[in-house]
Design an enzyme around this catalytic site. Structure first.
Site, PDB file in Angstrom:
ATOM      1  CG  HIS A 234      -8.130  -6.485   0.588  1.00  0.00           C
ATOM      2  ND1 HIS A 234      -7.785  -6.901   1.848  1.00  0.00           N
ATOM      3  CD2 HIS A 234      -7.081  -5.748   0.160  1.00  0.00           C
ATOM      4  CE1 HIS A 234      -6.586  -6.451   2.165  1.00  0.00           C
ATOM      5  NE2 HIS A 234      -6.138  -5.740   1.155  1.00  0.00           N
TER       6      HIS A 234
ATOM      7  CG  HIS B 215      -6.890  -9.329  -0.983  1.00  0.00           C
ATOM      8  ND1 HIS B 215      -6.902  -9.756   0.313  1.00  0.00           N
ATOM      9  CD2 HIS B 215      -5.695  -8.700  -1.140  1.00  0.00           C
ATOM     10  CE1 HIS B 215      -5.766  -9.407   0.912  1.00  0.00           C
ATOM     11  NE2 HIS B 215      -5.015  -8.770   0.041  1.00  0.00           N
TER      12      HIS B 215
ATOM     13  CG  ASP C  56      -5.543  -6.118  -3.526  1.00  0.00           C
ATOM     14  OD1 ASP C  56      -5.465  -5.396  -2.509  1.00  0.00           O
ATOM     15  OD2 ASP C  56      -4.597  -6.845  -3.906  1.00  0.00           O
TER      16      ASP C  56
ATOM     17  CG  HIS D  43       0.955  -8.243   4.029  1.00  0.00           C
ATOM     18  ND1 HIS D  43       2.050  -7.806   3.323  1.00  0.00           N
ATOM     19  CD2 HIS D  43      -0.128  -7.881   3.312  1.00  0.00           C
ATOM     20  CE1 HIS D  43       1.633  -7.209   2.215  1.00  0.00           C
ATOM     21  NE2 HIS D  43       0.322  -7.237   2.179  1.00  0.00           N
TER      22      HIS D  43
ATOM     23  CG  ASP E 119      -4.675  -2.330   0.582  1.00  0.00           C
ATOM     24  OD1 ASP E 119      -4.596  -2.405   1.821  1.00  0.00           O
ATOM     25  OD2 ASP E 119      -4.430  -3.302  -0.165  1.00  0.00           O
TER      26      ASP E 119
ATOM     27  CG  HIS F 244      -1.307 -11.500   1.876  1.00  0.00           C
ATOM     28  ND1 HIS F 244      -0.309 -11.105   1.013  1.00  0.00           N
ATOM     29  CD2 HIS F 244      -2.286 -10.563   1.775  1.00  0.00           C
ATOM     30  CE1 HIS F 244      -0.681  -9.977   0.410  1.00  0.00           C
ATOM     31  NE2 HIS F 244      -1.866  -9.640   0.850  1.00  0.00           N
TER      32      HIS F 244
HETATM   33 ZN    ZN Z   1      -3.046  -7.853   0.296  1.00  0.00          ZN
END
Ligand code: ZN
Ligand code: NAG
Ligand code: NAG
Length: 405
Positions: free
Chosen positions: A53, A249, A318, A182, A55, A228
């Site tokens: 993961h 993650h 993450d 999420h 972002d 999540h």
């Molecule tokens: Zn996340």
């Protein structure tokens, strides 16, 4: 301990020039130990990381409005991810999250998701260091070419707007994984977060449409991601999925009781499913405090290994998903630091090779195998009941009223 090693290592240098160079070097090596730092780098060179993961795509949206022409991804300021640091961190495959805010649910989530897929696809095709991949075979081939393989993963089931055709079209664009929620419930699955009080249902954490989403992901060969989701949803999916699933993650709830982490009871179910938990480095999830250290992250690895074994563990850093990472693990160049710490804690090279890449390849391969077994199943035509998604932004299709002029 480490400074002592440094002194001994320093003293090895002159030995090289001496007459009995070979003997001396190996003796020095013996005394100083082949340092854990060297071992970590050697191990990562041999088994370069597959991370679950990242972002950066979200940062590209926030900081640059996705305008790649204005930046150079080789070196980027104010973020934790760029190509030079991915290289330094021995990252060989990165699952890039395409994420849109829960606020876009029932609004323009699908368009925003398409735009995030576009930016990851652009990033991974315009830079020769990257290569967009969609299978285990392509991951292996890209490793042989010294490329950084990009996998695309949707973060949050609200991105498909309760539509299996939308899910299938995302697959066509290269998406190979999706987390079912999420921080918001969807009409068909439940989030671990109570941040948004939307789609509240009692004791129905995976609706019948939610099961159809999991079935369709199994059929397509898309990895189901439970990071999540609520424990109820995770439990229901672990019972229902034909393929192994991942937490891309998430860390251990027993070590830090944050709702984003996974309790031991779920870890046992994950092991039975042959799935994977990819440990998250984000400070608040690993230490449950404002500050976190590398040792906190290592505690999660140790605990999960004790509970379900190293063969169920991966890494999902993450990075760029938040701003508070442990001291020493601030960006994607720092993966060797945690490997070094785990070596110090007597993790074997075999265990770490599993954690770094072999476990993920095994799980993804099994997902591909389940897809192959389901090859004769037709695309699902299951639709969510309208009353479960009715909202002003959803057009109710009916015959248009034609007005003669
Ligand atoms: Zn996340
Ligand atoms: C980015 O910068 C590197 C040097 O740091 C350079 O080699 C490369 O050509 C640049 N790429 C683009 C797209 O400007
Ligand atoms: C689940 O909720 C329904 C009502 O929504 C109720 O009838 C049922 O008894 C509940 N089941 C359990 C196991 O709590």
């Amino acid at each position: 301990m480490s400074s002592r090693k440094t002194i001994l290592r320093g003293s090895c240098r002159p030995c090289v020039r001496s007459l009995r160079a070979l003997l001396a070097v190996s003796l020095c090596h013996f005394i100083s130990g082949y340092s854990d730092k060297d071992r970590a780098h050697d191990l990562l060179s041999k088994y370069p990381l597959i991370d679950g993961h990242n972002d950066i795509a979200l940062r590209l949206r926030i900081l640059h409005n996705n305008q790649l022409s204005k930046i150079n991804l080789t070196h980027l300021n104010n973020v934790a991810t760029d190509i030079s640091r991915l290289r330094a961190g021995h990252v060989q495959t990165q699952m890039f999250a395409v994420y849109v805010l829960c606020g876009a649910q029932q609004m323009d989530a699908v368009r925003l998701t398409l735009e995030q897929i576009d930016v990851v696809r652009r990033m991974c095709t315009e830079y020769p260091d990257f290569e967009l991949v969609t299978s285990t075979e392509e991951i292996r081939a890209s490793a042989r070419k010294q490329k950084i393989a990009c996998l695309i993963s949707i973060e949050g089931g609200h991105s498909i707007d309760s539509s299996l055709p939308a899910l299938r079209m995302f697959y066509q664009l290269g998406v190979r994984s999706m987390s079912l929620t999420h921080s918001c419930n969807t009409p068909w699955a439940e989030s671990s977060s109570k941040l948004y009080d939307v789609f509240l249902r009692s004791n129905n954490s995976l609706t019948s449409f939610g099961k159809a989403v999991v079935d369709e992901m199994n059929r397509l060969g898309m990895i189901v991601d439970l990071s999540h989701t609520s424990w109820g949803t995770a439990t229901a999916v672990l019972k229902h999925s034909k393929a192994p699933v991942i937490f891309s993650h998430s860390s251990s709830y027993a070590v830090c009781d944050h709702s984003r982490n996974v309790p031991d009871s779920l870890l046992h179910k994950l092991k039975k499913n042959r799935g994977l938990i990819m440990v998250n480095f984000y400070g608040p999830f690993v230490s449950c405090k404002d500050k976190a250290m590398v040792s906190h992250v290592a505690d999660h690895f140790d605990h999960i290994k004790r509970v379900i074994g190293a063969e169920s563990i991966g890494i999902g850093g993450d990075f760029d998903g938040g701003n508070s990472f442990p001291e020493g693990l601030e960006d994607v160049s720092k993966y060797p630091v945690i490997i070094q710490e785990l070596l110090k804690r007597n993790w074997t090279e075999d265990e770490l090779a599993d954690v770094l890449r072999r476990n993920f390849l095994r799980v993804f391969e099994e997902v591909e195998r389940v897809r192959d077994q389901l090859i004769w199943n037709k695309p699902s035509e299951e639709q969510i009941p309208l009353e479960e998604v009715a909202n002003p932004c959803r057009l109710v299709l009916r015959q248009p009223v034609l007005i003669a002029v």
